[in-house]
Write a protein that holds these residues in place. Structure first.
Motif, PDB file in Angstrom:
ATOM      1  N   ILE A  14       0.847  -1.200   0.000  1.00  0.00           N
ATOM      2  CA  ILE A  14       0.000   0.000   0.000  1.00  0.00           C
ATOM      3  C   ILE A  14       0.884   1.252   0.000  1.00  0.00           C
ATOM      4  CG2 ILE A  14      -1.656   1.320   1.383  1.00  0.00           C
ATOM      5  CD1 ILE A  14      -2.871  -1.443   2.179  1.00  0.00           C
ATOM      6  N   GLY A  15       2.002   1.187   0.727  1.00  0.00           N
ATOM      7  CA  GLY A  15       2.923   2.319   0.731  1.00  0.00           C
ATOM      8  C   GLY A  15       3.514   2.570  -0.645  1.00  0.00           C
ATOM      9  N   ARG A  16       3.909   1.484  -1.332  1.00  0.00           N
ATOM     10  CA  ARG A  16       4.418   1.637  -2.703  1.00  0.00           C
ATOM     11  C   ARG A  16       3.337   2.195  -3.620  1.00  0.00           C
ATOM     12  NH1 ARG A  16       6.278  -4.136  -4.129  1.00  0.00           N
ATOM     13  NH2 ARG A  16       6.437  -3.173  -6.218  1.00  0.00           N
ATOM     14  N   GLY A  17       2.115   1.702  -3.398  1.00  0.00           N
ATOM     15  CA  GLY A  17       0.996   2.224  -4.201  1.00  0.00           C
ATOM     16  C   GLY A  17       0.797   3.709  -3.992  1.00  0.00           C
ATOM     17  N   LEU A  18       0.941   4.148  -2.727  1.00  0.00           N
ATOM     18  CA  LEU A  18       0.764   5.573  -2.446  1.00  0.00           C
ATOM     19  C   LEU A  18       1.830   6.404  -3.145  1.00  0.00           C
ATOM     20  CD1 LEU A  18      -0.635   7.848  -0.921  1.00  0.00           C
ATOM     21  CD2 LEU A  18       0.787   7.310   1.080  1.00  0.00           C
ATOM     22  N   ALA A  19       3.061   5.879  -3.202  1.00  0.00           N
ATOM     23  CA  ALA A  19       4.126   6.615  -3.889  1.00  0.00           C
ATOM     24  C   ALA A  19       3.798   6.780  -5.374  1.00  0.00           C
ATOM     25  CB  ALA A  19       5.454   5.883  -3.705  1.00  0.00           C
ATOM     26  N   GLU A  20       3.343   5.678  -6.000  1.00  0.00           N
ATOM     27  CA  GLU A  20       2.938   5.766  -7.417  1.00  0.00           C
ATOM     28  C   GLU A  20       1.754   6.723  -7.582  1.00  0.00           C
ATOM     29  OE1 GLU A  20       4.475   4.613  -9.896  1.00  0.00           O
ATOM     30  OE2 GLU A  20       5.717   2.961  -9.184  1.00  0.00           O
ATOM     31  N   HIS A  21       0.821   6.659  -6.641  1.00  0.00           N
ATOM     32  CA  HIS A  21      -0.373   7.507  -6.676  1.00  0.00           C
ATOM     33  C   HIS A  21       0.034   8.981  -6.660  1.00  0.00           C
ATOM     34  CE1 HIS A  21      -4.814   7.834  -5.097  1.00  0.00           C
ATOM     35  NE2 HIS A  21      -4.544   8.747  -6.005  1.00  0.00           N
ATOM     36  N   LYS A  22       0.928   9.334  -5.705  1.00  0.00           N
ATOM     37  CA  LYS A  22       1.379  10.718  -5.599  1.00  0.00           C
ATOM     38  C   LYS A  22       2.119  11.177  -6.845  1.00  0.00           C
ATOM     39  CE  LYS A  22       1.734  10.987  -0.539  1.00  0.00           C
ATOM     40  NZ  LYS A  22       2.655  11.137   0.624  1.00  0.00           N
ATOM     41  N   ALA A  23       2.764  10.224  -7.515  1.00  0.00           N
ATOM     42  CA  ALA A  23       3.491  10.567  -8.750  1.00  0.00           C
ATOM     43  C   ALA A  23       2.551  10.674  -9.947  1.00  0.00           C
ATOM     44  CB  ALA A  23       4.572   9.523  -9.021  1.00  0.00           C
ATOM     45  N   GLY A  24       1.281  10.373  -9.741  1.00  0.00           N
ATOM     46  CA  GLY A  24       0.299  10.466 -10.825  1.00  0.00           C
ATOM     47  C   GLY A  24       0.184   9.215 -11.651  1.00  0.00           C
ATOM     48  N   HIS A  25       0.805   8.121 -11.195  1.00  0.00           N
ATOM     49  CA  HIS A  25       0.778   6.864 -11.944  1.00  0.00           C
ATOM     50  C   HIS A  25      -0.382   6.012 -11.433  1.00  0.00           C
ATOM     51  CE1 HIS A  25       5.388   7.695 -12.129  1.00  0.00           C
ATOM     52  NE2 HIS A  25       4.729   8.410 -13.036  1.00  0.00           N
ATOM     53  N   LEU A  26      -1.584   6.385 -11.799  1.00  0.00           N
ATOM     54  CA  LEU A  26      -2.766   5.730 -11.222  1.00  0.00           C
ATOM     55  C   LEU A  26      -2.839   4.272 -11.613  1.00  0.00           C
ATOM     56  CD1 LEU A  26      -5.510   8.506 -11.685  1.00  0.00           C
ATOM     57  CD2 LEU A  26      -3.815   8.219  -9.850  1.00  0.00           C
ATOM     58  N   ASP A  27      -2.522   3.977 -12.867  1.00  0.00           N
ATOM     59  CA  ASP A  27      -2.603   2.578 -13.307  1.00  0.00           C
ATOM     60  C   ASP A  27      -1.589   1.692 -12.594  1.00  0.00           C
ATOM     61  OD1 ASP A  27      -4.691   3.126 -14.993  1.00  0.00           O
ATOM     62  OD2 ASP A  27      -3.419   3.439 -16.759  1.00  0.00           O
ATOM     63  N   ALA A  28      -0.464   2.270 -12.193  1.00  0.00           N
ATOM     64  CA  ALA A  28       0.533   1.493 -11.436  1.00  0.00           C
ATOM     65  C   ALA A  28       0.125   1.363  -9.979  1.00  0.00           C
ATOM     66  CB  ALA A  28       1.899   2.155 -11.554  1.00  0.00           C
TER      67      ALA A  28
END
Length: 782
Positions: A14-28
């Protein structure tokens, strides 16, 4: 070393997902959130973040289920506010309001919850409450652009555009690259009638988002308010292109085109709107009205189908809203233009029942009633219209029309002048004033008035046609017959000729092609123009003559006629056509072009011999004087031309004169009047049932025909028989002015009324002439 626990792995994912989320990489980010939650479904933050992500990706319905999973692990303001946001996007406003309110119960100072509650309240129609919610959100978070934007929009909707301006300008400052705040600022300024500032705001919104349909539409409204109509229509067109299913935009675009009188362009836009099947009656009746305006300046057979489309549009409007007075009124006008006067009467009566005090409805009803011969009711309707609105020029003019239809030409004149005093630019009233003057014998004044009508409407067929009659009466044949061609563009004539598919002949060489010459108007008109048919044949054409059956035997052997077709029967392989009274336009440029060869219609020798024997029995001695005193009483030209039989009494008193009736149909009842006071010989049932060939054979054996202005006079002239016609004070154009002869028929003599309606002196003069008259051996002089 022990392996990490599932919960620890889940939090790492979930933490890795949040990092991708903040970077705008929603699909990742999404699969990382889902993988972590699959390992540990009790991570509330994971569900919360996945719910936000799904909303960002537009998967709003899916986000609701996810956020509810978060709330199942513990109710809190953040998740409740997120749930409210998703529910708002799904238009589940009541549920959204409940969720936002619950969020505020946990955290009353949460700006997003106030915003979401405001959005829900606004959707539910609770705009005052929504405004308070948005103010609270903006107060808690002054840089919250959405709160300021929504507050401004809501205040504008509440009719407080002046209060809306400040929060909207704040939103513009917070979101300088966003088009929506500029658009809504423009709306606020437009409502404040600050049109130039509104225009600039819309232009900025369009600069930021060129495909912003609503901004183009509202910019068009601003340009319209600034009287920059050309720019307005450009942006309406762009709005309609960008949003082809937006009925409001399409309607506004079409209305703008109609305002610019670009009806031909407005019609397809309305059609595009009604194709969306909107439950909005005004769109349909506006379509019908645009069609009616479009055809007003068109004078061809194509208008009939367009008027039918207009009628259908108004009926569609009325199927949605039967009480829409505008649709009933427009339906009546379309039916009237289509020649369906009886149906139009019912439409106007319905409009009056719905709204009794609309003067235009009564005026239009008056025109329809007049057209169907209900003159007293028509006049009453017009007077009611004038009572309701003394300044309604159309009602004064229609009252004049009603009087004209009753041959009350003197009484009609002041009503036209009243109309023109109110509305000097009214071409129809000028035209009808001219008719009144012409029928009073004031032809020179009438010509001037017709010219005025044409100044206001150069394409008014009735004005051209009536002007033609005035010119022809003066013998101005070249210009007069050119103007006379406008009769073909009169509405009634368009309906009459709708079945013809061939183009009109323009006078050129025919090179062997077949041309249909078809009779029009009355029998006398066909007989008058038949003399010109050989000239058509001389242009190299095969002439197919079409006329009513009573003319067949008379005309089928006319020189130049290759084939005779009875009206209603098909004519095949026709290249072009010419109505018979268009032939003078091609061949008669001046009086010098007449009379040509007389006689030009042949008389059947066998029929003539048979009638010679019969007449020898009926009138064995003295002058055989045929008489005809009545024309077709339903004819458009039946304006005082028929004569009471009793008026012919002076003729019966002439020694040696034997009066023989050639009358048929209208007027025959006068022979049975016991107070007639003189004898008129009658012909037998063979004559009564016979056609014009039979009539010509009778005439050939008379010494003289005395007739009112009707087909019999033309026939006598066409076969070279001496004929005297009695014409009223204001005669038909073909008898010209103040002449006792006519270039059309050299064997004709004209006796004119001196006082309108007074036939006595006419027949006293005729009787005096008859006492002195002797038939010429050649029977070639009148």
């Amino acid at each position: 070393m022990a392996s990490p626990a599932p919960a620890q792995i889940a939090r790492g994912l979930i933490g890795r997902g949040l990092a991708e989320h903040k970077a705008g990489h929603l699909d990742a980010a999404e699969p990382l959130y889902r993988e972590g939650l699959a390992l540990d479904a009790k991570v509330q933050e994971g569900w919360r973040l996945l719910g936000v992500l799904l909303q960002q990706k537009g998967a709003t319905a899916a986000s609701v289920e996810v956020v509810e999973r978060a709330l199942a692990l513990g109710r809190n303001a953040v998740d409740l506010s997120n749930l409210a946001n998703a529910l708002n996007q799904l238009a589940r406003s009541e549920q959204a309001a409940a969720a936002a309110a619950e969020a505020l119960s946990f955290d009353p100072r949460m700006p997003a919850a106030h915003l979401n509650l405001g959005v829900a309240n606004r959707a539910l129609g609770h705009r005052e409450a929504a405004a308070q919610n948005f103010r609270a959100a903006a107060g808690l978070q002054p840089a919250y652009a959405d709160a300021h934007l929504n507050l401004g929009v809501t205040l504008t909707e509440l009719g407080k555009p002046d209060q809306a301006e400040a929060p909207l300008r704040t939103a513009v400052g917070l979101l300088p690259q966003a088009a929506e705040p500029q658009f809504n600022l423009g709306n606020s300024l437009l409502r404040q009638l600050r049109f130039e500032e509104a225009r600039d705001a819309y232009l900025e919104a369009i600069r930021l988002r060129p495909a912003y349909a609503e901004a183009h539409g509202n910019l068009a409204a601003a340009y319209k308010a600034l009287a920059q109509l050309d720019l307005s229509v450009v942006h309406y067109a762009e709005a309609a292109r960008l949003a082809p299913r937006d009925i409001v935009l399409l309607q506004n675009y079409a209305l703008m085109l109609a305002e610019l009188r670009r009806y031909g362009e407005a019609i397809p836009v309305y059609e595009q709107a009604v194709a969306l099947n909107p439950p909005q009656a005004p769109i349909y009746t506006n379509l019908g009205s645009a069609i009616q305006e479009y055809v007003r300046d068109r004078h061809d057979v194509g208008v009939l189908a367009l008027l039918d489309r207009a009628i259908l549009a108004h009926l569609q409007a009325l199927s949605i809203n039967p009480e829409l007075v505008a649709a009933q009124m427009n339906l009546g006008l379309a039916l009237l233009a289509r020649g369906r006067q009886a149906d139009a009467v019912e439409a106007f009566k319905t409009a009056i029942a719905l709204q009794p005090d609309v003067a235009e409805s009564h005026s239009n009803l008056g025109q329809c009633l007049s057209d169907i011969g209900q003159f007293e009711e028509a006049a009453a309707a017009c007077r009611r219209a004038i009572e309701l609105n003394p300044k309604l020029a159309e009602a004064h003019s229609t009252l004049g029309n009603t009087l004209i239809a009753q041959n009350k030409v003197v009484e009609a004149e002041p009503h036209y002048r009243d109309a023109l005093a109110i509305k000097p630019e009214m071409p129809g009233a000028w035209c009808n004033l001219g008719v009144s003057l012409f029928r009073q014998g004031r032809a020179a004044e009438a010509e001037t008035v017709y010219e005025t009508a044409l100044k206001y409407d150069p394409n008014l067929p009735d004005a051209h046609w009536n002007y033609a009659l005035a010119l022809l009466q003066r013998g101005v044949f070249d210009e007069g017959f050119a103007e006379y061609e406008w009769r073909l563009k009169r509405p009634g004539r368009l309906r009459q000729d709708a079945g013809f598919t061939q183009p009109l002949w323009d006078g050129r060489e025919l090179n062997g092609a077949s041309i249909l010459i078809h009779a029009e108007q009355g029998f006398g008109d066909a007989i008058q123009c038949a003399r010109l048919i050989p000239q058509v044949a001389a242009r190299g054409g095969r002439v197919v003559l079409q006329a009513r059956k009573p003319l067949k035997r008379l005309m089928e052997h006319l020189p130049g006629v290759a084939e005779f077709v009875i009206d209603g029967d098909p004519a095949v392989d026709i290249a072009c056509r010419a109505p018979m009274f268009s032939l003078p336009h091609h061949f008669v440029r001046s009086l010098d072009d007449l009379p040509g060869a007389i006689p030009y219609l042949p008389v059947d020798p066998e029929l003539s011999a048979a009638w010679a024997a019969k007449l020898a029995t009926i009138a064995p001695d003295g002058l055989k004087v045929g008489i005809v005193w009545s024309g077709n009483l339903t004819s458009e030209v039946e304006i005082g031309r028929s004569i009471p039989l009793k008026a012919l009494a002076p003729l019966a008193a002439v020694p040696g004169a034997r009066l023989i009736s050639l009358q048929k149909a209208d007027g025959m009842d006068m022979l049975d009047d016991p107070t007639l006071g003189f004898e008129v010989a009658r012909l037998d049932e063979v004559y009564d049932a016979g056609d014009f060939a039979e009539t010509a054979a009778v005439m050939a054996n008379l010494d003289l025909l005395i007739s009112c202005d009707t087909a019999s006079g033309h026939l006598a002239g066409a076969i070279g028989k001496p004929v005297w016609i009695a014409v009223n004070r204001v005669s038909d154009w073909r008898w010209m002015e103040d002449r006792e002869d006519t270039p059309w028929y050299p064997t004709m003599r004209i006796f004119r009324q001196q006082t309108l309606g007074d036939w006595g002196p006419v027949f006293e003069r005729m009787a005096a002439a008859l006492r002195e008259w002797r038939p010429s051996p050649s029977k070639g002089e009148g």
